[in-house]
Design a protein around this motif. Structure first.
Motif, short mmCIF file in Angstrom:
data_model
loop_
_atom_site.label_atom_id
_atom_site.label_comp_id
_atom_site.label_asym_id
_atom_site.label_seq_id
_atom_site.Cartn_x
_atom_site.Cartn_y
_atom_site.Cartn_z
N CYS A 15 0.79 -1.23 0.00
CA CYS A 15 0.00 0.00 0.00
C CYS A 15 0.82 1.28 0.00
CB CYS A 15 -0.90 0.04 1.23
SG CYS A 15 -2.03 -1.36 1.35
N GLY A 16 2.04 1.21 0.45
CA GLY A 16 2.84 2.43 0.56
C GLY A 16 2.64 3.10 1.91
N ASN A 17 2.26 4.36 1.88
CA ASN A 17 2.13 5.16 3.09
C ASN A 17 0.97 4.71 3.98
OD1 ASN A 17 2.67 7.31 4.84
ND2 ASN A 17 1.20 8.62 3.80
N PHE A 26 -4.39 1.77 11.34
CA PHE A 26 -3.82 2.51 10.22
C PHE A 26 -4.87 2.72 9.15
CE2 PHE A 26 -0.49 0.24 12.36
CZ PHE A 26 0.52 1.19 12.48
N GLN A 27 -4.70 3.75 8.35
CA GLN A 27 -5.56 4.07 7.23
C GLN A 27 -4.66 4.25 6.02
OE1 GLN A 27 -8.86 4.32 7.98
NE2 GLN A 27 -9.47 4.53 5.87
N THR A 28 -5.08 3.76 4.86
CA THR A 28 -4.30 3.90 3.64
C THR A 28 -5.22 3.83 2.43
OG1 THR A 28 -2.33 3.07 2.48
CG2 THR A 28 -3.82 1.41 3.39
N SER A 29 -4.70 4.19 1.29
CA SER A 29 -5.44 4.03 0.05
C SER A 29 -5.39 2.56 -0.37
CB SER A 29 -4.83 4.90 -1.05
OG SER A 29 -4.98 6.25 -0.74
N CYS A 30 -6.49 2.07 -0.87
CA CYS A 30 -6.56 0.67 -1.31
C CYS A 30 -5.81 0.53 -2.63
CB CYS A 30 -8.02 0.25 -1.48
SG CYS A 30 -8.21 -1.47 -2.01
N PRO A 31 -4.87 -0.41 -2.72
CA PRO A 31 -4.12 -0.59 -3.96
C PRO A 31 -4.91 -1.32 -5.05
CG PRO A 31 -3.39 -2.16 -2.33
CD PRO A 31 -4.39 -1.27 -1.65
N LEU A 32 -6.12 -1.77 -4.75
CA LEU A 32 -6.91 -2.53 -5.71
C LEU A 32 -7.78 -1.65 -6.61
CD1 LEU A 32 -8.01 -5.46 -3.41
CD2 LEU A 32 -6.09 -5.38 -5.01
N VAL A 52 -5.08 -7.19 10.21
CA VAL A 52 -6.15 -7.46 9.25
C VAL A 52 -6.47 -6.15 8.52
CG1 VAL A 52 -7.14 -9.40 10.48
CG2 VAL A 52 -7.96 -7.10 10.97
N HIS A 53 -6.93 -6.28 7.29
CA HIS A 53 -7.31 -5.09 6.54
C HIS A 53 -8.73 -5.23 6.02
CE1 HIS A 53 -6.06 -7.64 3.10
NE2 HIS A 53 -6.95 -6.92 2.43
N HIS A 54 -9.36 -4.08 5.81
CA HIS A 54 -10.69 -4.04 5.20
C HIS A 54 -10.82 -2.75 4.42
CE1 HIS A 54 -14.94 -4.61 4.52
NE2 HIS A 54 -15.11 -3.34 4.88
N CYS A 55 -11.18 -2.86 3.14
CA CYS A 55 -11.42 -1.68 2.32
C CYS A 55 -12.91 -1.36 2.41
CB CYS A 55 -11.02 -1.91 0.87
SG CYS A 55 -11.40 -0.47 -0.17
N HIS A 56 -13.22 -0.15 2.84
CA HIS A 56 -14.61 0.26 3.01
C HIS A 56 -15.24 0.67 1.69
CE1 HIS A 56 -14.07 0.09 7.34
NE2 HIS A 56 -12.88 0.63 7.12
N SER A 57 -14.46 0.68 0.62
CA SER A 57 -14.98 1.01 -0.69
C SER A 57 -15.27 -0.24 -1.54
CB SER A 57 -13.99 1.92 -1.42
OG SER A 57 -14.49 2.30 -2.67
#
Length: 65
Positions: A15-17, A26-32, A52-57
């Motif tokens: 994801c990067g930053n 943590f919060q990040t932009s989704c790479p997908l 664990v991660h979850h993309c809310h979009s």
């Protein structure tokens, strides 16, 4: 002998930053997909071994370990 594993490293590479949230997640932009604002949350697993991660979009979810 104890081995320290950096479970956040896969997310840093993918994801990067990563921005620290107030709840120590943590919060990040989704790479997908293209994000106009960060939509992916990353938080520590209940057992403390990994994240664990979850993309809310887009709804993608998973873990680092």
């Amino acid at each position: 002998m104890s081995i320290n594993v950096d479970y956040l490293n896969p997310y840093r590479i993918w994801c990067g930053n990563l921005r620290v949230r107030s709840d120590k997640g943590f919060q990040t932009s989704c790479p997908l997909h293209t994000d106009k604002k960060p939509s992916m949350s990353i938080s520590r697993k209940d057992n403390g071994n990994g994240f664990v991660h979850h993309c809310h979009s887009c709804g993608d979810s998973g873990d680092s370990a």
